[in-house]
Design a protein around this motif. Sequence first.
Motif, mmCIF file in Angstrom:
data_model
loop_
_atom_site.group_PDB
_atom_site.id
_atom_site.type_symbol
_atom_site.label_atom_id
_atom_site.label_comp_id
_atom_site.label_asym_id
_atom_site.label_seq_id
_atom_site.Cartn_x
_atom_site.Cartn_y
_atom_site.Cartn_z
ATOM 1 N N ARG A 62 0.843 -1.209 0.000
ATOM 2 C CA ARG A 62 0.000 0.000 0.000
ATOM 3 C C ARG A 62 0.874 1.253 0.000
ATOM 4 N N GLU A 63 1.884 1.266 0.851
ATOM 5 C CA GLU A 63 2.776 2.422 0.922
ATOM 6 C C GLU A 63 3.544 2.612 -0.384
ATOM 7 N N ARG A 64 3.985 1.512 -0.992
ATOM 8 C CA ARG A 64 4.687 1.605 -2.287
ATOM 9 C C ARG A 64 3.780 2.210 -3.356
ATOM 10 N N LYS A 65 2.513 1.803 -3.365
ATOM 11 C CA LYS A 65 1.558 2.332 -4.338
ATOM 12 C C LYS A 65 1.348 3.826 -4.127
ATOM 13 N N ILE A 66 1.170 4.229 -2.869
ATOM 14 C CA ILE A 66 0.985 5.649 -2.563
ATOM 15 C C ILE A 66 2.185 6.448 -3.043
ATOM 16 N N LEU A 67 3.374 5.985 -2.716
ATOM 17 C CA LEU A 67 4.589 6.706 -3.106
ATOM 18 C C LEU A 67 4.758 6.769 -4.615
ATOM 19 N N THR A 96 4.104 12.641 -6.862
ATOM 20 C CA THR A 96 5.218 13.187 -7.635
ATOM 21 C C THR A 96 5.446 14.645 -7.231
ATOM 22 N N PRO A 97 6.548 15.246 -7.683
ATOM 23 C CA PRO A 97 6.884 16.604 -7.248
ATOM 24 C C PRO A 97 5.855 17.692 -7.573
ATOM 25 N N ASP A 98 4.867 17.394 -8.381
ATOM 26 C CA ASP A 98 3.846 18.396 -8.695
ATOM 27 C C ASP A 98 2.554 18.181 -7.903
ATOM 28 N N LYS A 99 2.574 17.285 -6.919
ATOM 29 C CA LYS A 99 1.355 16.943 -6.175
ATOM 30 C C LYS A 99 1.338 17.569 -4.787
ATOM 31 N N VAL A 100 0.128 17.933 -4.358
ATOM 32 C CA VAL A 100 -0.107 18.477 -3.023
ATOM 33 C C VAL A 100 -0.884 17.416 -2.246
ATOM 34 N N ASN A 108 2.456 7.116 11.196
ATOM 35 C CA ASN A 108 3.536 6.596 10.355
ATOM 36 C C ASN A 108 4.437 7.745 9.893
ATOM 37 N N ILE A 109 5.345 8.145 10.765
ATOM 38 C CA ILE A 109 6.220 9.275 10.433
ATOM 39 C C ILE A 109 7.143 8.941 9.261
ATOM 40 N N GLU A 110 7.515 7.674 9.132
ATOM 41 C CA GLU A 110 8.396 7.289 8.027
ATOM 42 C C GLU A 110 7.714 7.522 6.680
ATOM 43 N N LEU A 111 6.439 7.152 6.576
ATOM 44 C CA LEU A 111 5.703 7.391 5.338
ATOM 45 C C LEU A 111 5.573 8.888 5.093
ATOM 46 N N HIS A 112 5.306 9.650 6.121
ATOM 47 C CA HIS A 112 5.174 11.106 5.971
ATOM 48 C C HIS A 112 6.480 11.703 5.439
ATOM 49 N N GLU A 113 7.596 11.250 5.969
ATOM 50 C CA GLU A 113 8.897 11.751 5.512
ATOM 51 C C GLU A 113 9.125 11.427 4.038
ATOM 52 N N LEU A 114 8.778 10.219 3.637
ATOM 53 C CA LEU A 114 8.944 9.832 2.227
ATOM 54 C C LEU A 114 8.022 10.643 1.323
ATOM 55 N N LEU A 115 6.796 10.850 1.758
ATOM 56 C CA LEU A 115 5.861 11.659 0.982
ATOM 57 C C LEU A 115 6.375 13.092 0.846
ATOM 58 N N ALA A 116 6.928 13.620 1.929
ATOM 59 C CA ALA A 116 7.445 14.988 1.915
ATOM 60 C C ALA A 116 8.584 15.135 0.913
ATOM 61 N N LYS A 131 -9.634 23.934 3.416
ATOM 62 C CA LYS A 131 -9.551 25.278 2.861
ATOM 63 C C LYS A 131 -8.729 25.303 1.584
ATOM 64 N N HIS A 132 -8.078 24.195 1.291
ATOM 65 C CA HIS A 132 -7.215 24.108 0.119
ATOM 66 C C HIS A 132 -7.594 22.887 -0.707
ATOM 67 N N LYS A 133 -7.103 22.858 -1.927
ATOM 68 C CA LYS A 133 -7.299 21.690 -2.778
ATOM 69 C C LYS A 133 -6.080 20.801 -2.650
ATOM 70 N N TYR A 134 -6.306 19.503 -2.653
ATOM 71 C CA TYR A 134 -5.238 18.517 -2.558
ATOM 72 C C TYR A 134 -5.363 17.536 -3.709
ATOM 73 N N ASP A 135 -4.234 17.125 -4.232
ATOM 74 C CA ASP A 135 -4.250 16.094 -5.269
ATOM 75 C C ASP A 135 -4.543 14.735 -4.677
ATOM 76 N N TYR A 136 -3.993 14.505 -3.476
ATOM 77 C CA TYR A 136 -4.210 13.235 -2.801
ATOM 78 C C TYR A 136 -4.466 13.475 -1.326
ATOM 79 N N ILE A 137 -5.440 12.729 -0.794
ATOM 80 C CA ILE A 137 -5.700 12.707 0.637
ATOM 81 C C ILE A 137 -5.475 11.270 1.080
ATOM 82 N N ILE A 138 -4.504 11.109 1.974
ATOM 83 C CA ILE A 138 -4.078 9.777 2.395
ATOM 84 C C ILE A 138 -4.532 9.551 3.836
ATOM 85 N N ASP A 139 -5.089 8.377 4.074
ATOM 86 C CA ASP A 139 -5.469 8.045 5.446
ATOM 87 C C ASP A 139 -4.849 6.742 5.878
#
Length: 79
Positions: free
Chosen positions: A4-9, A13-17, A26-34, A71-79
Amino acid sequence: MDPRERKILSLVTPDKVVLNLGCAQNIELHELLAKNAEKITGVDINEKNLAQFRELGYDVICQNVENMHLKHKYDYIID
């Protein structure tokens, strides 16, 4: 990293919010997403858990996602 995490990552991409709900789970996933995303915002209900994220310079919000108004638009919302 699980499939699941591999699919999310692979989608983030660098143009996504990204909005990462329950980020403190999952701080590790957050760091990779960042590293991949243009911008990431983390949300968690536990203020204490968010202290580490703030120390690392991440944009985080302490809020219950069930009552949250975006208040903002997001390309992806991850839960």
